[in-house]
Write an enzyme that holds these catalytic residues in place. Structure first.
Site, PDB file in Angstrom:
ATOM      1  N   GLY A  56      58.267   0.205 -57.570  1.00  0.00           N
ATOM      2  CA  GLY A  56      57.074   0.486 -58.091  1.00  0.00           C
ATOM      3  C   GLY A  56      56.283   1.525 -57.577  1.00  0.00           C
ATOM      4  CG  LEU A  57      52.100   1.498 -58.714  1.00  0.00           C
ATOM      5  CD1 LEU A  57      50.787   0.860 -58.614  1.00  0.00           C
ATOM      6  CD2 LEU A  57      51.376   2.613 -59.455  1.00  0.00           C
ATOM      7  CB  SER A  58      53.584   6.728 -55.122  1.00  0.00           C
ATOM      8  OG  SER A  58      53.113   7.853 -54.190  1.00  0.00           O
ATOM      9  N   GLY A  59      53.336   4.829 -52.575  1.00  0.00           N
ATOM     10  CA  GLY A  59      52.412   4.274 -51.765  1.00  0.00           C
ATOM     11  C   GLY A  59      53.054   2.774 -51.282  1.00  0.00           C
ATOM     12  N   GLY A  91      55.650   0.914 -50.803  1.00  0.00           N
ATOM     13  CA  GLY A  91      56.018   1.124 -49.102  1.00  0.00           C
ATOM     14  C   GLY A  91      57.800   0.531 -49.550  1.00  0.00           C
ATOM     15  CE  LYS A  92      58.743   3.621 -55.095  1.00  0.00           C
ATOM     16  NZ  LYS A  92      56.828   4.157 -54.683  1.00  0.00           N
ATOM     17  CB  SER A  93      60.717   4.646 -48.693  1.00  0.00           C
ATOM     18  OG  SER A  93      60.897   6.381 -49.966  1.00  0.00           O
ATOM     19  CB  SER A 147      62.292   2.948 -61.461  1.00  0.00           C
ATOM     20  OG  SER A 147      62.614   2.725 -60.452  1.00  0.00           O
TER      21      SER A 147
END
Lengths: 203, 203
Positions: free
Chosen positions: B36-39, B41-43, B110
Site C-alpha cells: 500500500g501507499l506510504s502513509g 498505515g502499513k507499519s 511493494s
C-alpha cells in the site's frame, strides 16, 4: 486512525519486542558465530547444536553459506568485496533474528579478522559469541566432502580459503572447537556447556 | 567426526526444523505481506498486529521499509532495479523466518504486481498472504507523517510512489483493509479475524 496511536506505537514496541519474546521463550537471544575453514565441520555442528538446543527448549535459527548463497545472497560472488557484503548481510540478518528473541547460529568461513569485526560491530559486542571451529587444513582437505579443495588445487576455484586466499585464525575466540580431536557429539557437548550460561533465561 | 553423521544430519534436519518449531510454538508460520501507499498505515498495523498476536501466544517478526533500509538493504536506493532487489531480499529473508516456524509480518509499499509476484514466488504461494492496506492518496498525503509527500511534490524525492511512480493496486489480495474508514484497532481486528485460520496450529 488516531494520530496519538500512530506516534506512540512504533518506538515503544520496537524496543520491547525482543525482551518480551525472550521472556516468553525463556531464553536470551545471541548470535553464535562459527568461523573456520571449509570442511572444519561448522554446518554439521551448527545443525546438531540447534537440535540439542531445541531438545532443551530453545528456539534457534541456523544460517550457513550454502543456505544464504542459494537465496538472500545469490547475487554475490567470492571476490573480497562480495565476501564482505555477504557477511555484512548475514550480520544484519542475525541482528534481526535476535531482535525477535530467537538465537542465531551462523556457520560461515568468515576468513578475516576484519570481516568478523564488521559482524561483531553490526550485531553488538554483547550479543556476538565467536566460535572457532578448527581443524588443520590437511584434515579438512582429506574430508573434502564437497570436492572443493580438489577444485581449488586444480585452479578451478580461485581464492578458495586456505589455498588461494588466507584464513586468519581468531586471536581470542569465545571458544575453540578442535574437530580433528573431537567427534560431532563431543564438539557440540563442549560448545553447549560454554553457551548455556549465555542463553539461559535469568530474569 | 563420523562420515555417516555428516551426511545424514543436514538434509533431515533442514526439512524438519520448520514443522518441529511450528508444533512447539503452536502456530503455522506464514508471511503476511502488506502492500500500500506510504502513509496508508502499513507499519502501524503491522506492529499492532504483532502485539495482538503475541497476546494470543503467537511469535511473529515485523519487517518494514525503515528497518530494512537502515540495515540489511542500506546499500540500495530507490531506482526500479534497487526496489526490486530490496523486495527480493525481503522475500528471501521472510522465507528464512518462516523456515524457523516464525510468522513474518511485512510492511512494504511493494508498488507493482511484478514485485509482489516475485515475492510470492520466492516465498511460495501457500505461505504468502497478501494484504492490501488501502487509503486514497489524498488521505495518505494529508497524514504525511514523514513529510515525504511534501518532498515528492517539491521534486526533492523523485519516483515517490503515487506521485512520481505508479502504485498498482493488487487485483485479488487475500484481504483489503481500508484505513480511511477503519481506525487502527478496527483494522487489526478485521485482519486478525482473517489471519487466524491460516496460523492456528491444527496438527
Amino acid at each position: 486512525m488516531q494520530e496519538k496511536e500512530l506516534q506512540d506505537l512504533q518506538p515503544i514496541d520496537r524496543l520491547n519486542i525482543r525482551s518480551r519474546n525472550e521472556a516468553k521463550l525463556r531464553q536470551h537471544a545471541r548470535v553464535i558465530w562459527m568461523c573456520g575453514l571449509s570442511g572444519a565441520g561448522k554446518s554439521t555442528i551448527a545443525l546438531e547444536l540447534e537440535h540439542q538446543l531445541f531438545g532443551l527448549g530453545y528456539i534457534a535459527q541456523v544460517l550457513d553459506g550454502d543456505l544464504l548463497r542459494s537465496g538472500l545472497n545469490k547475487d554475490l560472488g567470492f571476490s573480497a568485496e562480495d565476501r564482505t557484503e555477504n557477511l555484512r548481510r548475514v550480520a544484519e540478518l542475525s541482528k534481526l533474528i535476535i531482535s525477535a528473541g530467537i538465537i542465531s547460529i551462523n556457520a560461515f568461513i568468515s576468513p578475516t579478522s576484519r570481516i568478523r569485526s564488521q559482524a561483531r560491530s553490526i550485531i553488538g559486542h554483547q550479543d556476538f559469541i565467536e566460535v572457532y571451529v578448527n581443524a588443520p587444513i590437511n584434515v579438512c582437505e582429506q574430508r573434502d566432502q564437497k570436492g572443493l579443495y580438489e577444485k581449488a588445487r586444480m585452479g578451478v576455484i580461485k581464492d578458495f580459503t586456505g589455498i588461494g586466499s588466507p584464513f586468519e585464525p581468531p586471536v581470542k575466540p569465545g571458544i575453540e572447537i578442535r574437530t580433528d580431536k573431537l567427534d560431532v557429539q563431543e564438539s557440540v557437548d563442549k560448545l553447549l556447556k560454554y553457551l548455556l550460561p549465555h542463553i539461559e533465561f535469568k530474569h
